[in-house]
Scaffold this active site. Structure first.
Site, PDB file in Angstrom:
ATOM      1  CB  CYS A  35       8.446 125.668  31.221  1.00 46.55           C
ATOM      2  SG  CYS A  35       6.504 125.757  30.315  1.00 46.55           S
ATOM      3  CG  HIS A  92       3.492 126.383  27.676  1.00 41.93           C
ATOM      4  ND1 HIS A  92       3.849 126.271  29.254  1.00 41.93           N
ATOM      5  CD2 HIS A  92       2.824 127.298  27.239  1.00 41.93           C
ATOM      6  CE1 HIS A  92       2.626 127.471  29.553  1.00 41.93           C
ATOM      7  NE2 HIS A  92       1.920 127.417  27.814  1.00 41.93           N
ATOM      8  N   GLY A 143      -9.501 132.047  39.077  1.00 45.10           N
ATOM      9  CA  GLY A 143      -8.053 132.244  39.390  1.00 45.10           C
ATOM     10  C   GLY A 143      -6.363 131.531  39.075  1.00 45.10           C
ATOM     11  CB  THR A 190      -2.000 132.963  39.520  1.00 44.89           C
ATOM     12  OG1 THR A 190      -1.723 131.764  40.507  1.00 44.89           O
ATOM     13  CG2 THR A 190      -2.552 133.234  40.713  1.00 44.89           C
ATOM     14  CG  HIS A 199      -1.607 123.869  37.501  1.00 48.98           C
ATOM     15  ND1 HIS A 199      -1.227 125.090  36.952  1.00 48.98           N
ATOM     16  CD2 HIS A 199      -2.537 124.871  38.001  1.00 48.98           C
ATOM     17  CE1 HIS A 199      -2.167 126.680  37.195  1.00 48.98           C
ATOM     18  NE2 HIS A 199      -2.483 126.565  38.485  1.00 48.98           N
ATOM     19  CG  HIS A 244      -4.438 122.934  42.881  1.00 53.81           C
ATOM     20  ND1 HIS A 244      -3.589 123.628  43.373  1.00 53.81           N
ATOM     21  CD2 HIS A 244      -5.684 124.389  41.453  1.00 53.81           C
ATOM     22  CE1 HIS A 244      -3.822 125.492  43.053  1.00 53.81           C
ATOM     23  NE2 HIS A 244      -4.489 124.992  41.680  1.00 53.81           N
TER      24      HIS A 244
HETATM   25  P1  5GP Z   1      -3.322 128.566  40.112  1.00 52.41           P
HETATM   26  O1  5GP Z   1      -3.644 129.633  40.756  1.00 52.41           O
HETATM   27  O2  5GP Z   1      -2.351 129.206  38.559  1.00 52.41           O
HETATM   28  O3  5GP Z   1      -4.371 127.581  39.690  1.00 52.41           O
HETATM   29  O4  5GP Z   1      -1.711 127.716  41.210  1.00 52.41           O
HETATM   30  C1  5GP Z   1      -0.839 128.109  40.963  1.00 52.41           C
HETATM   31  C2  5GP Z   1      -0.225 127.613  41.936  1.00 52.41           C
HETATM   32  O5  5GP Z   1       1.248 127.451  41.716  1.00 52.41           O
HETATM   33  C3  5GP Z   1      -0.426 128.036  43.365  1.00 52.41           C
HETATM   34  O6  5GP Z   1      -1.111 127.328  44.323  1.00 52.41           O
HETATM   35  C4  5GP Z   1       0.617 128.400  44.002  1.00 52.41           C
HETATM   36  O7  5GP Z   1       1.336 128.174  45.503  1.00 52.41           O
HETATM   37  C5  5GP Z   1       1.578 127.789  43.139  1.00 52.41           C
HETATM   38  N1  5GP Z   1       3.288 128.104  42.519  1.00 52.41           N
HETATM   39  C6  5GP Z   1       3.800 129.310  42.112  1.00 52.41           C
HETATM   40  N2  5GP Z   1       4.868 129.604  42.221  1.00 52.41           N
HETATM   41  C7  5GP Z   1       5.557 128.188  43.104  1.00 52.41           C
HETATM   42  C8  5GP Z   1       6.703 127.528  42.552  1.00 52.41           C
HETATM   43  O8  5GP Z   1       7.779 128.206  42.284  1.00 52.41           O
HETATM   44  N3  5GP Z   1       6.821 126.648  43.258  1.00 52.41           N
HETATM   45  C9  5GP Z   1       6.086 126.042  43.948  1.00 52.41           C
HETATM   46  N4  5GP Z   1       6.022 124.316  43.841  1.00 52.41           N
HETATM   47  N5  5GP Z   1       4.615 126.245  43.439  1.00 52.41           N
HETATM   48  C10 5GP Z   1       4.061 127.791  42.617  1.00 52.41           C
HETATM   49 ZN    ZN Z   2       4.844 126.255  30.789  1.00 51.27          ZN
END
Ligand code: 5GP
Ligand code: ZN
Length: 112
Positions: A6, A45, A91, A93, A98, A100
């Site tokens: 956010c 969100h 997984g 975090t 979001h 990828h």
């Molecule tokens: P998840 O593990 O939740 O699917 O993916 C979270 C992603 O956010 C991870 O690939 C991590 O590298 C990325 N990420 C975490 N913090 C930041 C940030 O402050 N900026 C950016 N650009 N990516 C972030």
């Molecule tokens: Zn959010």
């Protein structure tokens, strides 16, 4: 709400943007796991796919069309992968929906 994405959507935390419209933002992942690793988020969100309902779910279709456009712009003509992680075992975090986009290399055939 104390949510990293956010804050990125609001411009309070900087990111390397690759796409933006009124509903969506795409930016480079800070810790890329492939030569191209971009995240697409809704500006609104939602915790994850689990938080979507019939009213909000169409945002996922919008995200897929933007993903396709970004993939083309990034030259991913030989293919790419779209992933969304959900919850602890998935997984996830960052608890803001979001997707990828991963590409630029032949990705592992393993999905888990
Ligand atoms: P998840 O593990 O939740 O699917 O993916 C979270 C992603 O956010 C991870 O690939 C991590 O590298 C990325 N990420 C975490 N913090 C930041 C940030 O402050 N900026 C950016 N650009 N990516 C972030
Ligand atoms: Zn959010």
């Amino acid at each position: 709400m104390d949510c990293l994405f956010c804050k990125i959507a609001a411009g309070e935390i900087p990111s390397t943007k690759v796409y933006e419209d009124d509903k969506l933002l795409a930016f480079k992942d800070i810790n890329p796991q492939a030569p191209v690793h971009i995240l697409i988020i809704p500006k609104e969100h939602f915790d994850s796919v689990d938080a979507l309902d019939e009213k909000s779910a169409p945002i996922v279709g919008d995200i897929m069309l933007v993903a396709k456009k970004i993939a083309a712009e990034q030259g991913l003509k030989d293919g790419y992968r779209i992933i969304t992680n959900i919850g602890e075992n998935g997984g996830q975090t960052v608890k803001h929906l979001h997707f990828h986009i991963l590409g630029g290399v032949k990705l592992s055939e393993k999905m888990c």
